[in-house]
Design an enzyme around this catalytic site. Structure first.
Site, PDB file in Angstrom:
ATOM      1  N   GLY A 122       0.824  -1.200   0.000  1.00  0.00           N
ATOM      2  CA  GLY A 122       0.000   0.000   0.000  1.00  0.00           C
ATOM      3  C   GLY A 122       0.857   1.249   0.000  1.00  0.00           C
ATOM      4  N   ASP A 145       0.973  -1.892  -4.666  1.00  0.00           N
ATOM      5  CA  ASP A 145      -0.302  -1.209  -4.464  1.00  0.00           C
ATOM      6  C   ASP A 145      -1.255  -1.651  -5.565  1.00  0.00           C
ATOM      7  OD1 ASP A 145      -2.287   0.674  -3.533  1.00  0.00           O
ATOM      8  OD2 ASP A 145      -0.665   1.915  -2.761  1.00  0.00           O
ATOM      9  N   MET A 168      -3.205  -7.108  -1.419  1.00  0.00           N
ATOM     10  CA  MET A 168      -2.658  -7.629  -0.166  1.00  0.00           C
ATOM     11  C   MET A 168      -3.533  -8.712   0.448  1.00  0.00           C
ATOM     12  SD  MET A 168      -3.274  -4.298   2.248  1.00  0.00           S
ATOM     13  CE  MET A 168      -4.907  -3.551   2.428  1.00  0.00           C
ATOM     14  N   LYS A 181       2.419   0.904   6.258  1.00  0.00           N
ATOM     15  CA  LYS A 181       2.370   2.283   6.748  1.00  0.00           C
ATOM     16  C   LYS A 181       0.926   2.779   6.713  1.00  0.00           C
ATOM     17  CE  LYS A 181       3.648   5.400   3.821  1.00  0.00           C
ATOM     18  NZ  LYS A 181       2.334   6.055   3.549  1.00  0.00           N
ATOM     19  N   HIS A 185      -5.237   0.113  10.260  1.00  0.00           N
ATOM     20  CA  HIS A 185      -6.355   0.749  10.967  1.00  0.00           C
ATOM     21  C   HIS A 185      -7.566   0.971  10.057  1.00  0.00           C
ATOM     22  CE1 HIS A 185      -3.996   4.425   9.600  1.00  0.00           C
ATOM     23  NE2 HIS A 185      -5.158   4.590   9.020  1.00  0.00           N
TER      24      HIS A 185
END
Length: 281
Positions: A122, A145, A168, A181, A185
């Site tokens: 990402g 990505d 991913m 990074k 969340h």
């Protein structure tokens, strides 16, 4: 200007005559080479803010698969390139990376020692990976990505940074270490476990062989307990909840690491509300 002084964005000289205004710690974050103004434009933009007006309907929904608040309002995920603020999101991600680069490499450069390869999952347009590669030329860096993000990445002549399109949730290229990074969340507990299991499959099977996953993320309750820190944590949790993510405390992160099959972790909290976590197979 008077209004902005009441919120602490500017300071005012109370002397006689015309007032003189000066930057404060908050407004210094919005200007200069590391200015975060693009993050404010992104977070406060209508695409991000409008969903919160639909929160009553979202909270009342009891039937069918639970969709995020963002999906309820816009009919698509936060990561869909059809969102009208996709370019604004990339600008914000770039500014966030620039701000993180200095703090991460200056205070935590040791976590990259001994690595020969790293995948930035990402990683957007690769600003952090390029900074790592510049400081540690022996590390071969891969930025993974989504295809539409990689397609817009600036060309890099030579060097030890490459871009690959990937998902991913499916697989991650093999490397000594995987970097996440500000990724986890944004996702549910189950999704985080899936991502981390794929990370675990991509790295060496033992800590002694150098295998680890490096995470930068906000860990609720781990930093300063002043009002600004608490407000930042709660605002962060609110916004990530809106896109289907979760703001988590350390014990909640620990459970996710264990569920993904990792045996140990090390958390360092010295970058304001952001922590650096190394997790080991």
């Amino acid at each position: 200007m008077k209004l902005l002084t009441t919120s602490g964005l500017f300071a005012a000289d109370g002397g006689a005559g015309e007032p003189a205004y000066a930057l404060t710690a908050a407004s210094r974050l919005l200007v200069g080479p590391l200015g975060l103004g693009s993050i404010v434009r992104y977070q406060a933009g209508p695409v991000n803010v409008t969903p919160f007006f639909d929160m009553p309907a979202w909270l009342r929904a009891t039937d069918g698969p639970q969709q995020s608040l963002f999906e309820l309002t816009h009919g698509r995920s936060r990561w869909d390139p059809a969102n009208p603020d996709s370019s604004t999101m990339q600008d914000a991600a770039f500014a966030e990376s620039q701000f993180l680069i200095d703090a991460l490499l200056r205070n935590h450069g040791h976590i990259f020692h001994g690595l020969t390869s790293l995948v930035d999952v990402g990683g957007g347009h690769g600003s952090l990976a390029r900074a790592i590669a510049a400081m540690f030329p022996s590390i071969r860096c891969t930025v993974m990505d989504l295809a539409h993000v990689v397609a817009d990445a600036p060309a890099i002549a030579g060097g030890n940074v490459q871009f690959v399109a990937g998902n991913m949730f499916e697989s991650i290229p093999s490397a000594d270490a995987v970097l996440l990074k500000y990724v986890l969340h944004c996702w549910s507990d189950d999704d985080c476990v899936k991502i981390l299991r794929n990370c675990k499959n991509a790295i060496p099977s033992t800590r002694a062989a150098g295998g680890k996953v490096i995470i930068t993320v906000m860990v609720s309750g781990s930093g300063s307990r002043d009002g600004n820190a608490s407000e930042t944590e709660q605002m962060h949790s609110l916004f990530v909840t809106g896109i289907g993510g979760i703001g988590r405390e350390e014990q909640e992160w620990k459970k996710i690491f264990c569920d993904a099959g990792f045996s140990d972790y090390k958390m360092t909290q010295d970058m304001g509300p952001v922590s650096v976590i190394e997790i080991f197979p």
